[in-house]
Write an enzyme that holds these catalytic residues in place. Structure first.
Site, PDB file in Angstrom:
ATOM      1  N   TRP A  82       0.831  -1.193   0.000  1.00 18.39           N
ATOM      2  CA  TRP A  82       0.000   0.000   0.000  1.00 18.39           C
ATOM      3  C   TRP A  82       0.875   1.257   0.000  1.00 18.39           C
ATOM      4  CZ3 TRP A  82      -5.584   0.406   0.992  1.00 18.39           C
ATOM      5  CH2 TRP A  82      -6.236  -0.827   0.859  1.00 18.39           C
ATOM      6  N   TYR A 117      -3.410   4.842  -3.031  1.00 14.45           N
ATOM      7  CA  TYR A 117      -4.474   5.174  -2.076  1.00 14.45           C
ATOM      8  C   TYR A 117      -4.180   6.515  -1.401  1.00 14.45           C
ATOM      9  CZ  TYR A 117      -7.840   4.204   1.755  1.00 14.45           C
ATOM     10  OH  TYR A 117      -8.886   4.250   2.649  1.00 14.45           O
ATOM     11  N   ARG A 122     -10.178  11.375   0.814  1.00 11.00           N
ATOM     12  CA  ARG A 122     -10.299   9.915   0.825  1.00 11.00           C
ATOM     13  C   ARG A 122     -11.254   9.446   1.918  1.00 11.00           C
ATOM     14  NH1 ARG A 122      -4.690   7.321   2.175  1.00 11.00           N
ATOM     15  NH2 ARG A 122      -5.445   7.413   4.325  1.00 11.00           N
ATOM     16  N   ASP A 123     -11.955   8.351   1.622  1.00  9.98           N
ATOM     17  CA  ASP A 123     -12.804   7.699   2.619  1.00  9.98           C
ATOM     18  C   ASP A 123     -13.857   8.665   3.171  1.00  9.98           C
ATOM     19  OD1 ASP A 123     -13.490   5.368   3.947  1.00  9.98           O
ATOM     20  OD2 ASP A 123     -12.250   5.807   5.683  1.00  9.98           O
ATOM     21  N   SER A 129      -9.895   6.012   7.500  1.00 13.51           N
ATOM     22  CA  SER A 129      -8.639   6.024   6.762  1.00 13.51           C
ATOM     23  C   SER A 129      -8.398   7.366   6.077  1.00 13.51           C
ATOM     24  CB  SER A 129      -8.640   4.897   5.714  1.00 13.51           C
ATOM     25  OG  SER A 129      -8.813   3.649   6.318  1.00 13.51           O
ATOM     26  N   ASP A 170     -12.399   2.206  -2.562  1.00 10.74           N
ATOM     27  CA  ASP A 170     -13.580   2.831  -1.933  1.00 10.74           C
ATOM     28  C   ASP A 170     -14.104   4.064  -2.659  1.00 10.74           C
ATOM     29  OD1 ASP A 170     -13.531   0.890   0.006  1.00 10.74           O
ATOM     30  OD2 ASP A 170     -12.761   2.184   1.589  1.00 10.74           O
ATOM     31  N   ASP A 350      -8.256  -2.330  10.681  1.00 12.61           N
ATOM     32  CA  ASP A 350      -9.156  -1.541   9.843  1.00 12.61           C
ATOM     33  C   ASP A 350      -9.467  -0.187  10.479  1.00 12.61           C
ATOM     34  OD1 ASP A 350      -9.521  -3.579   7.870  1.00 12.61           O
ATOM     35  OD2 ASP A 350     -10.891  -4.597   9.234  1.00 12.61           O
TER      36      ASP A 350
END
Length: 383
Positions: A82, A117, A122-123, A129, A170, A350
Site C-alpha cells: 500500500w 491510495y 479519501r474515505d 482512513s 472505496d 481496519d
C-alpha cells in the site's frame, strides 16, 4: 481485553484467496488480452512478513507449533504493498529492490502488487482512513504533481518487473452510493478527475491497472450494478484513450470468493459472494464496451454468521486468511476473474472499531493476526 482473549482462543482452535498522457513520456498502450498474473509469482512483501514475526513468536511461546508453521507459510504468500501518502512513495522503491532480488534469486518472474491510495478527501463516508490531502487545500494539484507523477515514474523506470496497481479503493463506492453525504458529494468531482489522471499516468507496458470497484455487498445489488457501471464509464471516458485491465473487488473487506453458506443479509442480492459480484457486474461493463476482468481480494474472509450486516467491515471476528493467490480456473470457476489475490495485509487494523482495543487504521493488531492464522483457509495450511 475480553476481545483479545477471544482472539487468542480462536487462534488456538485453528479452523478450516481523451487527454495526452501526463506521466513519463509514452503513448497509451493497447489493452492487453492476456492475464498479467499468469506465469508470475505475486511478490511477497518482506516488510509485511517481518511484522508477522511477532505472531510466530506468540504461537511458539505457547507451544503451538502447528499455527507457528502456518505463520511461516503466510510469510511467503504474495500480498500487495500500500502506498498511501507522499512520504510512502519510498515503499515502491523498497518493493522494487526486494522484488528484483527475489526474481534474481529464484529465476521466477515477479508481479508486484501495489495499491494507490491517496486521493484527496479519501474515505469520505467513514473517516477511519482519512488521508493527507484535501481538495480545499489544493489537494488535487498536489495529488497529481507530488504523488501520481512520481509514483508512475518509479514504475516506468523498473521495466524488468511487472506491476499490478489497484487504483483508489472505496472511491467508486462512495461516488455511487454516498452522494447524499455532503462531504462525499463535494468529493466526487475530485475523485473522478484524480482517478482519471492516475489511469492516464499508469499507461505503461509493465503495468496492469485495476480500478477498484468496491465489493458485492456495497455495489452488487440489482439497482446499484448499472449505476456502478455508469460511474466507471464516466471515469474512463475522462481518461480516454487510456485503458485499464480490469477491476479489483473486496479490497480490505471480508466477503468470501465462493460462499459455502449464504448469510441472511445477502438474500435478494445476485452478488452474494465476490465471484457472483464479478459475474453480475460484467454484463453492465460490457454494455459500455469496458473490460470485464477482475482481481478479488481474499486476504481476510469472515466466517459465515460473523457479521450481522454487510456494513460490518471493521476488524470482523471471527475471520481467517482466505484462499492463497491463484489464477487456476479449477479454483476460480469464473472466466471473468484474473486472479484471487491478497490486497489488504492481514493483521493491519481496519481502524479503532469492530473490536475493543483495536488500533488506528493500518496499525499492527497482533491478536487479530493470530486469529487470522488460526482460522486460515486450508489452501494456506497446505501450501
Amino acid at each position: 481485553m475480553r476481545a483479545l482473549s477471544l482472539l487468542a482462543a480462536l487462534s488456538a482452535a485453528g479452523a478450516t484467496v481523451t487527454a495526452s498522457p501526463v506521466g513519463p513520456a509514452h503513448a497509451p498502450r493497447a489493452l492487453s488480452d492476456s492475464n498479467p498474473f499468469v506465469g508470475k509469482k505475486l511478490f511477497a512483501n518482506p516488510k509485511w512478513a517481518s511484522k508477522l514475526e511477532d505472531t510466530y513468536k506468540a504461537f511458539t511461546s505457547r507451544g503451538d507449533s502447528e499455527n507457528a508453521a502456518v505463520v511461516r507459510k503466510v510469510q511467503k504468500i504474495g500480498s500487495f504493498v500500500w502506498v498511501s501518502s507522499r512520504s510512502g512513495l519510498s515503499e515502491i522503491d523498497e518493493a522494487i529492490q526486494a522484488a528484483r532480488a527475489e526474481q534474481s534469486r529464484t529465476g521466477q518472474k515477479q508481479i508486484v502488487g501495489l495499491v494507490m491510495y491517496n486521493i484527496p478527501d479519501r474515505d469520505c463516508s467513514a473517516g477511519e482512513s482519512a488521508g493527507e490531502l484535501s481538495t480545499k487545500n489544493d489537494g488535487l494539484r498536489i495529488y497529481k504533481e507530488q504523488f501520481v507523477k512520481p509514483y508512475a515514474a518509479k514504475l516506468a523506470a523498473a521495466k524488468d518487473l511487472q506491476f499490478a496497481v489497484v487504483v483508489e479503493p472505496d472511491s467508486l463506492g462512495n461516488s455511487v452510493t454516498n452522494s447524499a453525504v455532503e462531504f462525499c458529494k463535494q468529493a466526487i468531482p475530485t475523485y473522478r478527475e484524480g482517478i482519471a489522471f492516475a489511469i492516464k499516468s499508469l499507461q505503461l507496458d509493465n503495468v496492469a491497472v485495476y480500478l477498484d470497484a468496491a465489493n458485492g455487498g456495497w455495489l452488487g445489488w440489482g439497482d446499484s450494478l448499472p449505476k456502478a457501471a455508469n460511474e466507471i464509464a464516466t471515469i474512463l471516458s475522462m481518461a480516454s484513450p487510456a485503458k485499464v485491465r480490469g477491476f479489483s473487488t473486496n479490497v480490505s473487506n471480508y466477503n468470501p470468493y465462493l460462499a459455502t453458506k449464504r448469510d441472511s443479509f445477502t438474500l435478494g442480492s445476485p452478488s452474494y459472494d465476490e465471484s457472483h459480484y464479478a459475474s453480475s457486474l460484467a454484463p453492465y461493463l460490457q454494455q459500455h464496451g469496458l473490460p470485464a476482468h477482475f482481481i478479488i481480494d481474499q486476504g481476510r474472509v469472515a466466517y459465515p454468521g460473523a457479521r450481522k450486516d454487510w456494513g460490518d467491515w471493521c476488524n470482523v471476528n471471527p475471520a481467517g486468511f482466505g484462499h492463497i493467490p491463484t489464477t487456476d480456473q479449477s479454483v476460480l470457476q469464473n472466466s471473468n476473474v484474473d486472479a484471487i489475490v491478497w490486497i489488504k495485509p492481514g493483521g493491519e487494523s481496519d481502524g479503532q472499531c469492530g473490536l475493543t482495543g483495536a488500533p488506528i487504521a493500518g496499525a499492527w493488531f497482533g491478536g487479530y493476526a493470530e486469529m487470522l492464522t488460526g482460522n486460515a483457509d486450508a489452501s494456506v495450511k497446505n501450501s
